[in-house]
Design an enzyme around this catalytic site. Structure first.
Site, short mmCIF file in Angstrom:
data_model
loop_
_atom_site.label_atom_id
_atom_site.label_comp_id
_atom_site.label_asym_id
_atom_site.label_seq_id
_atom_site.Cartn_x
_atom_site.Cartn_y
_atom_site.Cartn_z
N HIS A 1 74.17 -0.07 21.40
CA HIS A 1 72.95 0.21 22.15
C HIS A 1 72.29 -1.08 22.62
CE1 HIS A 1 68.47 0.89 22.24
NE2 HIS A 1 68.90 1.72 23.17
N LYS B 1 68.95 9.32 32.67
CA LYS B 1 68.06 9.98 31.73
C LYS B 1 67.83 11.43 32.13
CE LYS B 1 67.15 6.16 29.41
NZ LYS B 1 67.49 5.95 28.00
#
Length: 356
Positions: A293, A162
């Site tokens: 996802h 991230k």
């Protein structure tokens, strides 16, 4: 065969550690569709932290009465329910409720025909590549590096981390250190989770490009395609988007604008297996691969069937199996060697009894 009944329940599964932003659990809305000959199929809606009971209410009050007495053909029922729910909006709660039913109908059909979901949809490959994925923006640098070391020790050569810190230099330092661990040939994906506005995204893409990211995921708010087009003009780094696109048409628009280099549909958020497969076919027409996802227990199976696939997300300790959501092994496995499935008829996901 006709649909005789629809049952629902909600179960909450705590995560192994808190995800960025304080997400500490996922809710599953479990749906069982029973046919008049006794055949059954199970499906699920999925949502982190919010909306589970709302999804359940839509299934019970708005889907079940429409389904009863109908042929359980997935595509036909999906079209019917999509039109029926459209007044409440084509995405969001409506789509997640529709997904739970659609997944159950595919499972019912597979069980009735004695076929695994992969063979029912159409197997194109026996194994799909996987990457190690962490929800780690809130983790300190050493925690992040320890996680990446776990991925590489397990054999992963592709890792996602991230980004999107309020301080760009923090992101630069963290990406640089992870790139060192992976080496020059490892695939490094970075995921901003819609945290940047356009000026921030332009600066960040410029600062991080030297670390050769395989893709930048969700650099901007998902529905702002104009901003994505302007960012595309500023960077050659591929964009991976789709976890927050909720309809086939929204993927179409992103593909037409040239801002979706890797398509990431979430099978629940787009409304189920039926639209997921349509999105995959559409993406292939643009020479864009699919990287589903999350939800790896089902995503691996779907990735075995789509025309063009990138990788499946092996997110650390977040599969249904890891969360204790399954009553027995599904036959799906994933890791650095790839994702495979050997399920009984249907999708093989038998969920543990919900807490009362």
């Amino acid at each position: 065969m006709r649909i005789a009944g629809v049952e629902t329940s909600v179960r909450r599964f705590p995560l192994h550690g808190t995800w960025d932003g304080g997400v500490s659990y996922h809710d599953l809305v479990l749906v069982t569709v029973t046919a008049d000959n006794g055949a059954r199929g199970s499906g699920f809606g999925w949502t982190p932290r919010v909306g589970g009971e709302a999804v359940r209410a839509v299934v019970e009050h708005d889907c079940a009465p429409v389904l009863e007495g109908r042929d359980p053909a997935p595509a036909s029922r999906w079209e019917q329910l999509y039109a029926h729910l459209h007044e409440a909006g084509p995405g969001g709660i409506s789509a997640m409720a529709l997904a739970a039913v659609d997944i159950a109908l595919w499972d019912l059909r597979g069980r009735a025909l004695g076929l695994s979901l992969v063979d029912l949809v159409g197997r194109r490959r026996d194994s799909v590549p996987c990457y190690g994925s962490g929800v780690n923006l809130d983790r300190g640098l050493e925690e992040l590096l320890d996680q990446v070391r776990r991925f590489t020790a397990a054999g992963h050569t592709a890792v996602k981390m991230k980004v999107g810190s309020t301080d760009l230099e923090r992101d630069v330092e963290r990406v640089a250190r992870v790139r060192e661990l992976l080496g020059p040939h490892g695939r490094l994906m970075i995921d901003a989770n819609q945290r940047w506005d356009l000026p921030c995204a332009i600066r960040a893409a410029g600062a991080l490009a030297r670390f050769d990211p395989y893709w930048i995921e969700e650099p901007l708010p998902a529905d702002d395609l104009e901003a994505h087009a302007r960012l595309r003009a500023a960077t050659a780094v591929p964009f991976a988007i789709g976890e927050n696109l909720r309809t086939v048409r929204s993927f179409r628009d992103a593909l037409v604008r040239g801002v979706c280099d890797v398509a990431q549909p979430n099978v629940v958020r787009v409304g189920g297996i039926t639209p997921f497969l349509r999105i995959a076919d559409l993406a292939a027409a643009f020479s864009v691969p699919v990287a589903p996802h999350l939800l790896p227990d089902l995503s691996v199976q779907l990735a075995q069937c789509v025309p063009a696939v990138s990788m499946v997300e092996d997110i650390e300790r977040a599969s249904f199996a890891d969360l204790g959501a399954l009553a027995r092994p599904s036959g799906v496995s994933m890791g650095a060697a790839g994702g495979t499935s050997d399920t009984p008829p249907g999708h093989g996901l038998v969920f543990a009894e919900p807490e009362r």
